[in-house]
Design a protein around this motif. Structure first.
Motif, PDB file in Angstrom:
ATOM      1  N   ASP A   1      18.978 -33.532  -1.241  1.00 48.20           N
ATOM      2  CA  ASP A   1      18.349 -32.218  -1.427  1.00 48.20           C
ATOM      3  C   ASP A   1      19.210 -31.117  -0.812  1.00 48.20           C
ATOM      4  OD1 ASP A   1      16.197 -33.161  -2.823  1.00 48.20           O
ATOM      5  OD2 ASP A   1      14.885 -33.337  -1.075  1.00 48.20           O
TER       6      ASP A   1
ATOM      7  N   ARG B   1      21.800 -30.277  -3.336  1.00 45.10           N
ATOM      8  CA  ARG B   1      21.179 -29.452  -4.381  1.00 45.10           C
ATOM      9  C   ARG B   1      20.991 -28.023  -3.890  1.00 45.10           C
ATOM     10  NH1 ARG B   1      17.948 -34.329  -4.701  1.00 45.10           N
ATOM     11  NH2 ARG B   1      18.457 -35.462  -6.637  1.00 45.10           N
TER      12      ARG B   1
ATOM     13  N   ARG C   1      22.800 -24.621  -5.406  1.00 53.49           N
ATOM     14  CA  ARG C   1      21.925 -23.583  -5.927  1.00 53.49           C
ATOM     15  C   ARG C   1      22.103 -22.278  -5.151  1.00 53.49           C
ATOM     16  NH1 ARG C   1      18.983 -22.181 -10.418  1.00 53.49           N
ATOM     17  NH2 ARG C   1      18.591 -24.071 -11.605  1.00 53.49           N
TER      18      ARG C   1
ATOM     19  N   ASP D   1      22.862 -27.586 -12.220  1.00 48.39           N
ATOM     20  CA  ASP D   1      21.914 -28.694 -12.082  1.00 48.39           C
ATOM     21  C   ASP D   1      22.514 -30.009 -12.590  1.00 48.39           C
ATOM     22  OD1 ASP D   1      20.026 -27.035 -10.980  1.00 48.39           O
ATOM     23  OD2 ASP D   1      18.879 -26.765 -12.828  1.00 48.39           O
TER      24      ASP D   1
ATOM     25  N   VAL E   1      25.338 -31.212 -10.203  1.00 50.64           N
ATOM     26  CA  VAL E   1      24.799 -31.756  -8.954  1.00 50.64           C
ATOM     27  C   VAL E   1      24.295 -33.183  -9.153  1.00 50.64           C
ATOM     28  CG1 VAL E   1      22.897 -31.576  -7.305  1.00 50.64           C
ATOM     29  CG2 VAL E   1      24.213 -29.557  -7.881  1.00 50.64           C
ATOM     30  N   GLU E   2      23.526 -33.406 -10.206  1.00 51.58           N
ATOM     31  CA  GLU E   2      22.989 -34.749 -10.427  1.00 51.58           C
ATOM     32  C   GLU E   2      24.098 -35.751 -10.736  1.00 51.58           C
ATOM     33  OE1 GLU E   2      19.969 -35.415  -9.527  1.00 51.58           O
ATOM     34  OE2 GLU E   2      19.767 -33.257  -9.122  1.00 51.58           O
TER      35      GLU E   2
END
Length: 230
Positions: A103, A106, A110, A210, A213-214
């Motif tokens: 997290d 992430r 972001r 997004d 990141v994943e």
């Protein structure tokens, strides 16, 4: 009228006018930095002239040199105002972060997207990539003020994940580039091909970050962590 006004010979009107002048003077550094950022991003460092910055800020060239004696000092102030001066705040933010390391990655990407990539400040990175070779002193400054603290922050995030067992054992130093590379690509696209022909290079920044990141986390996370998410 008060005794102090009689002594110094100032009327209320004079005091109001003086206050306005002082407020305008105090605001000038910020106006100059805003104007300089716009012009540096639009034209590059070499092509931007000091008198253009002053004119866009609505002040004289002499006023510009009062605050920033050289164009190099002006550029450094722009970088500190928009990027490097915020690393202390960002490190404190991560010190207080309570979530998982995944997290945190992430959140890092972001936050960078919202605070840098989607703002005018993103143009500074493109400028440095294109002009660093011609201005080695500014390149060294950018390395010290932006690249080194940014890399240190990313290393902290990755090391946190390794220490907690969330991430597999990593070459932390080299792995930092895995996070940096998608950031740089997005900025270069935004300020080069994307700016010239946006209809041909459609790239949704939020979706891009997004997905990146994943994909990164799929490689970073330890096998047990990945399996636990299935």
């Amino acid at each position: 009228m008060s005794l102090s006004r009689l002594i110094v010979g100032k009327s209320p009107t004079t005091e109001v006018q003086t206050g306005r002048r002082e407020r305008r003077k105090e605001a000038r550094p910020g106006q100059l930095l805003d104007a300089a950022l716009d012009l540096f991003v639009e034209k590059g460092f070499a092509a931007t002239r000091s008198e253009e910055v002053a004119a866009r800020a609505g002040v004289s060239k002499g006023t510009l040199f009062l605050y920033f004696p050289t164009k190099e000092e002006l550029f450094k102030a722009v970088v500190r105002e928009n990027i490097s001066g915020r690393f202390a705040e960002w490190n404190k933010e991560f010190d207080a972060f309570q979530g998982s390391s995944a997290d945190m990655v992430r959140h890092c990407m972001r936050a960078w997207l919202e605070r840098i990539a989607l703002t005018r400040a993103s143009g500074i990175t493109k400028l440095m990539i294109s002009e660093a070779r011609n201005f080695p002193e500014l390149a060294a400054f950018y390395q010290q003020e932006v690249i080194q603290p940014a890399s240190a922050l990313i290393r902290r995030i990755l090391q946190r994940g390794v220490d907690s067992g969330e991430f597999r054992p990593l070459d932390i130093e080299i792995s930092t580039y895995s996070l940096v590379a998608p950031m740089v690509f997005l900025i270069m696209m935004k300020h080069s091909l994307g700016a010239c022909s946006p209809q041909d290079y459609v790239l949704d920044p939020e979706r891009y970050v997004d997905v990146q990141v994943e994909n990164l986390l799929s490689g970073l996370c330890a096998r047990s962590t990945r399996e636990a998410k299935r």
